[in-house]
Design a protein around this motif. Structure first.
Motif, PDB file in Angstrom:
ATOM      1  N   TYR A 129       6.145   1.421   1.306  1.00 44.07           N
ATOM      2  CA  TYR A 129       5.144   1.735   0.284  1.00 44.07           C
ATOM      3  C   TYR A 129       5.009   0.589  -0.708  1.00 44.07           C
ATOM      4  O   TYR A 129       6.004   0.057  -1.192  1.00 44.07           O
ATOM      5  CB  TYR A 129       5.541   3.014  -0.453  1.00 44.07           C
ATOM      6  CG  TYR A 129       4.596   3.356  -1.567  1.00 44.07           C
ATOM      7  CD1 TYR A 129       3.354   3.909  -1.293  1.00 44.07           C
ATOM      8  CD2 TYR A 129       4.941   3.116  -2.888  1.00 44.07           C
ATOM      9  CE1 TYR A 129       2.469   4.221  -2.310  1.00 44.07           C
ATOM     10  CE2 TYR A 129       4.065   3.429  -3.916  1.00 44.07           C
ATOM     11  CZ  TYR A 129       2.833   3.977  -3.623  1.00 44.07           C
ATOM     12  OH  TYR A 129       1.962   4.275  -4.635  1.00 44.07           O
ATOM     13  N   TYR A 130       3.765   0.234  -0.986  1.00 46.71           N
ATOM     14  CA  TYR A 130       3.438  -0.774  -1.995  1.00 46.71           C
ATOM     15  C   TYR A 130       2.486  -0.166  -3.007  1.00 46.71           C
ATOM     16  O   TYR A 130       1.401   0.294  -2.634  1.00 46.71           O
ATOM     17  CB  TYR A 130       2.780  -2.005  -1.355  1.00 46.71           C
ATOM     18  CG  TYR A 130       3.701  -2.794  -0.484  1.00 46.71           C
ATOM     19  CD1 TYR A 130       4.547  -3.749  -1.031  1.00 46.71           C
ATOM     20  CD2 TYR A 130       3.734  -2.599   0.889  1.00 46.71           C
ATOM     21  CE1 TYR A 130       5.404  -4.490  -0.231  1.00 46.71           C
ATOM     22  CE2 TYR A 130       4.583  -3.338   1.698  1.00 46.71           C
ATOM     23  CZ  TYR A 130       5.408  -4.279   1.121  1.00 46.71           C
ATOM     24  OH  TYR A 130       6.249  -5.011   1.920  1.00 46.71           O
ATOM     25  N   TYR A 131       2.898  -0.155  -4.256  1.00 46.93           N
ATOM     26  CA  TYR A 131       2.026   0.344  -5.311  1.00 46.93           C
ATOM     27  C   TYR A 131       1.037  -0.739  -5.679  1.00 46.93           C
ATOM     28  O   TYR A 131       1.426  -1.891  -5.825  1.00 46.93           O
ATOM     29  CB  TYR A 131       2.857   0.730  -6.543  1.00 46.93           C
ATOM     30  CG  TYR A 131       2.006   1.185  -7.703  1.00 46.93           C
ATOM     31  CD1 TYR A 131       1.569   2.493  -7.757  1.00 46.93           C
ATOM     32  CD2 TYR A 131       1.619   0.300  -8.700  1.00 46.93           C
ATOM     33  CE1 TYR A 131       0.765   2.917  -8.798  1.00 46.93           C
ATOM     34  CE2 TYR A 131       0.825   0.718  -9.739  1.00 46.93           C
ATOM     35  CZ  TYR A 131       0.400   2.020  -9.786  1.00 46.93           C
ATOM     36  OH  TYR A 131      -0.392   2.445 -10.805  1.00 46.93           O
ATOM     37  N   PRO A 132      -0.204  -0.473  -5.866  1.00 49.53           N
ATOM     38  CA  PRO A 132      -0.962   0.776  -5.701  1.00 49.53           C
ATOM     39  C   PRO A 132      -1.679   0.871  -4.362  1.00 49.53           C
ATOM     40  O   PRO A 132      -2.557   1.700  -4.180  1.00 49.53           O
ATOM     41  CB  PRO A 132      -1.975   0.689  -6.836  1.00 49.53           C
ATOM     42  CG  PRO A 132      -2.341  -0.761  -6.879  1.00 49.53           C
ATOM     43  CD  PRO A 132      -1.041  -1.482  -6.535  1.00 49.53           C
ATOM     44  N   HIS A 133      -1.322   0.040  -3.402  1.00 46.08           N
ATOM     45  CA  HIS A 133      -2.090  -0.067  -2.160  1.00 46.08           C
ATOM     46  C   HIS A 133      -1.764   0.992  -1.110  1.00 46.08           C
ATOM     47  O   HIS A 133      -2.613   1.345  -0.319  1.00 46.08           O
ATOM     48  CB  HIS A 133      -1.904  -1.459  -1.557  1.00 46.08           C
ATOM     49  CG  HIS A 133      -2.292  -2.543  -2.508  1.00 46.08           C
ATOM     50  ND1 HIS A 133      -3.591  -2.764  -2.881  1.00 46.08           N
ATOM     51  CD2 HIS A 133      -1.544  -3.441  -3.187  1.00 46.08           C
ATOM     52  CE1 HIS A 133      -3.638  -3.758  -3.743  1.00 46.08           C
ATOM     53  NE2 HIS A 133      -2.403  -4.192  -3.950  1.00 46.08           N
ATOM     54  N   GLY A 134      -0.545   1.450  -1.055  1.00 42.61           N
ATOM     55  CA  GLY A 134      -0.195   2.464  -0.074  1.00 42.61           C
ATOM     56  C   GLY A 134       0.884   1.986   0.877  1.00 42.61           C
ATOM     57  O   GLY A 134       1.652   1.080   0.572  1.00 42.61           O
ATOM     58  N   VAL A 135       0.925   2.600   2.047  1.00 39.36           N
ATOM     59  CA  VAL A 135       1.975   2.350   3.027  1.00 39.36           C
ATOM     60  C   VAL A 135       1.500   1.314   4.053  1.00 39.36           C
ATOM     61  O   VAL A 135       0.405   1.423   4.598  1.00 39.36           O
ATOM     62  CB  VAL A 135       2.377   3.660   3.739  1.00 39.36           C
ATOM     63  CG1 VAL A 135       3.470   3.421   4.759  1.00 39.36           C
ATOM     64  CG2 VAL A 135       2.825   4.700   2.717  1.00 39.36           C
ATOM     65  N   GLU A 136       2.355   0.322   4.298  1.00 38.50           N
ATOM     66  CA  GLU A 136       2.077  -0.723   5.291  1.00 38.50           C
ATOM     67  C   GLU A 136       3.054  -0.575   6.455  1.00 38.50           C
ATOM     68  O   GLU A 136       4.245  -0.392   6.250  1.00 38.50           O
ATOM     69  CB  GLU A 136       2.243  -2.109   4.670  1.00 38.50           C
ATOM     70  CG  GLU A 136       1.231  -2.420   3.594  1.00 38.50           C
ATOM     71  CD  GLU A 136      -0.175  -2.620   4.134  1.00 38.50           C
ATOM     72  OE1 GLU A 136      -0.312  -3.055   5.300  1.00 38.50           O
ATOM     73  OE2 GLU A 136      -1.132  -2.317   3.402  1.00 38.50           O
ATOM     74  N   TYR A 137       2.531  -0.698   7.675  1.00 39.03           N
ATOM     75  CA  TYR A 137       3.342  -0.535   8.878  1.00 39.03           C
ATOM     76  C   TYR A 137       3.484  -1.830   9.668  1.00 39.03           C
ATOM     77  O   TYR A 137       4.038  -1.844  10.746  1.00 39.03           O
ATOM     78  CB  TYR A 137       2.707   0.509   9.812  1.00 39.03           C
ATOM     79  CG  TYR A 137       2.430   1.811   9.138  1.00 39.03           C
ATOM     80  CD1 TYR A 137       3.442   2.735   8.945  1.00 39.03           C
ATOM     81  CD2 TYR A 137       1.153   2.109   8.674  1.00 39.03           C
ATOM     82  CE1 TYR A 137       3.187   3.933   8.313  1.00 39.03           C
ATOM     83  CE2 TYR A 137       0.890   3.307   8.039  1.00 39.03           C
ATOM     84  CZ  TYR A 137       1.903   4.212   7.866  1.00 39.03           C
ATOM     85  OH  TYR A 137       1.657   5.397   7.238  1.00 39.03           O
ATOM     86  N   GLY A 138       2.985  -2.927   9.149  1.00 39.00           N
ATOM     87  CA  GLY A 138       2.848  -4.174   9.872  1.00 39.00           C
ATOM     88  C   GLY A 138       4.121  -4.753  10.449  1.00 39.00           C
ATOM     89  O   GLY A 138       5.231  -4.460  10.004  1.00 39.00           O
ATOM     90  N   GLU A 139       3.919  -5.608  11.416  1.00 39.19           N
ATOM     91  CA  GLU A 139       5.021  -6.277  12.084  1.00 39.19           C
ATOM     92  C   GLU A 139       5.790  -7.185  11.130  1.00 39.19           C
ATOM     93  O   GLU A 139       6.949  -7.471  11.327  1.00 39.19           O
ATOM     94  CB  GLU A 139       4.497  -7.090  13.273  1.00 39.19           C
ATOM     95  CG  GLU A 139       3.919  -6.246  14.394  1.00 39.19           C
ATOM     96  CD  GLU A 139       4.930  -5.300  15.009  1.00 39.19           C
ATOM     97  OE1 GLU A 139       6.102  -5.694  15.193  1.00 39.19           O
ATOM     98  OE2 GLU A 139       4.552  -4.157  15.303  1.00 39.19           O
ATOM     99  N   GLY A 140       5.132  -7.669  10.082  1.00 39.15           N
ATOM    100  CA  GLY A 140       5.771  -8.562   9.128  1.00 39.15           C
ATOM    101  C   GLY A 140       6.676  -7.870   8.136  1.00 39.15           C
ATOM    102  O   GLY A 140       7.329  -8.523   7.318  1.00 39.15           O
ATOM    103  N   GLU A 141       6.732  -6.555   8.178  1.00 36.66           N
ATOM    104  CA  GLU A 141       7.570  -5.807   7.250  1.00 36.66           C
ATOM    105  C   GLU A 141       9.037  -5.916   7.648  1.00 36.66           C
ATOM    106  O   GLU A 141       9.359  -6.015   8.824  1.00 36.66           O
ATOM    107  CB  GLU A 141       7.159  -4.331   7.215  1.00 36.66           C
ATOM    108  CG  GLU A 141       5.759  -4.082   6.714  1.00 36.66           C
ATOM    109  CD  GLU A 141       5.543  -4.547   5.300  1.00 36.66           C
ATOM    110  OE1 GLU A 141       6.486  -4.489   4.473  1.00 36.66           O
ATOM    111  OE2 GLU A 141       4.431  -4.993   4.998  1.00 36.66           O
ATOM    112  N   ASN A 142       9.894  -5.865   6.655  1.00 36.53           N
ATOM    113  CA  ASN A 142      11.336  -5.926   6.886  1.00 36.53           C
ATOM    114  C   ASN A 142      11.931  -4.553   6.595  1.00 36.53           C
ATOM    115  O   ASN A 142      11.892  -4.095   5.458  1.00 36.53           O
ATOM    116  CB  ASN A 142      11.976  -6.993   5.994  1.00 36.53           C
ATOM    117  CG  ASN A 142      13.445  -7.159   6.280  1.00 36.53           C
ATOM    118  OD1 ASN A 142      13.926  -6.816   7.347  1.00 36.53           O
ATOM    119  ND2 ASN A 142      14.168  -7.681   5.312  1.00 36.53           N
ATOM    120  N   PHE A 143      12.452  -3.911   7.629  1.00 36.92           N
ATOM    121  CA  PHE A 143      13.039  -2.585   7.487  1.00 36.92           C
ATOM    122  C   PHE A 143      14.551  -2.682   7.642  1.00 36.92           C
ATOM    123  O   PHE A 143      15.028  -3.246   8.634  1.00 36.92           O
ATOM    124  CB  PHE A 143      12.468  -1.621   8.525  1.00 36.92           C
ATOM    125  CG  PHE A 143      10.982  -1.445   8.420  1.00 36.92           C
ATOM    126  CD1 PHE A 143      10.439  -0.678   7.410  1.00 36.92           C
ATOM    127  CD2 PHE A 143      10.122  -2.051   9.325  1.00 36.92           C
ATOM    128  CE1 PHE A 143       9.065  -0.515   7.296  1.00 36.92           C
ATOM    129  CE2 PHE A 143       8.752  -1.906   9.219  1.00 36.92           C
ATOM    130  CZ  PHE A 143       8.226  -1.130   8.204  1.00 36.92           C
TER     131      PHE A 143
END
Length: 120
Positions: free
Chosen positions: A81-95
Motif C-alpha cells: 500500500y502506498y498513500y494516497p495511491h493505493g495498492v501496487e502489485y508490480g514485479e518491482g515491489e520488494n516483499f
C-alpha cells in the motif's frame, strides 16, 4: 506479486461458505464487492510498510448482493500500500520473505478448507 499455481484459482464455491472460510483466516470481504465480484483482503502492518493479501473472485451464477452466488476464485495477489495511491502489485515491489511465506501458508490452509466443499 501473484501466487501462481496455488490451486485456489481452480475452485468454484458457494459465497456464504467462502465468506466463512476466508473470515476464519483473516481475509475480510467487508464492502469490497459488487453484484458480480468479490475481494477478500488480509492486512499486514509491518516495519517495511502496509501489505495486503488479496483473493478475488467473480460470480458465475447468482448475485453477490443476494448472498446466493457461486464464486469462481482467481489467482491470489500480494500488494504493498502506498498513500494516497493505493495498492501496487508490480514485479518491482520488494516483499519480505517472512510475509511471503506467511501468505503461502494462509493460502494453503484456505485451499485445503475450500477443497472440502468447492467444485473444480
Amino acid at each position: 506479486m501473484k501466487f501462481e499455481n496455488t490451486g485456489i484459482e481452480k475452485f468454484k464455491a458457494d459465497l456464504n461458505r467462502l465468506d466463512e472460510v476466508m473470515h476464519n483466516h483473516g481475509l475480510i470481504r467487508a464492502g469490497q464487492w459488487d453484484y458480480e465480484r468479490v475481494t477478500y483482503d488480509k492486512k499486514f502492518e509491518m516495519r517495511e510498510g502496509v501489505f495486503y493479501l488479496r483473493v478475488q473472485g467473480y460470480a458465475i451464477e447468482g448475485d453477490v448482493d443476494t448472498f446466493k452466488a457461486t464464486i469462481q476464485l482467481m489467482t491470489p495477489l500480494l500488494g504493498k500500500y502506498y498513500y494516497p495511491h493505493g495498492v501496487e502489485y508490480g514485479e518491482g515491489e520488494n516483499f519480505p520473505n517472512s510475509l511471503v511465506n506467511q501468505c503461502k501458508k494462509i493460502l494453503e490452509d484456505v485451499k485445503n478448507e475450500i477443497s472440502k466443499f468447492a467444485e473444480q
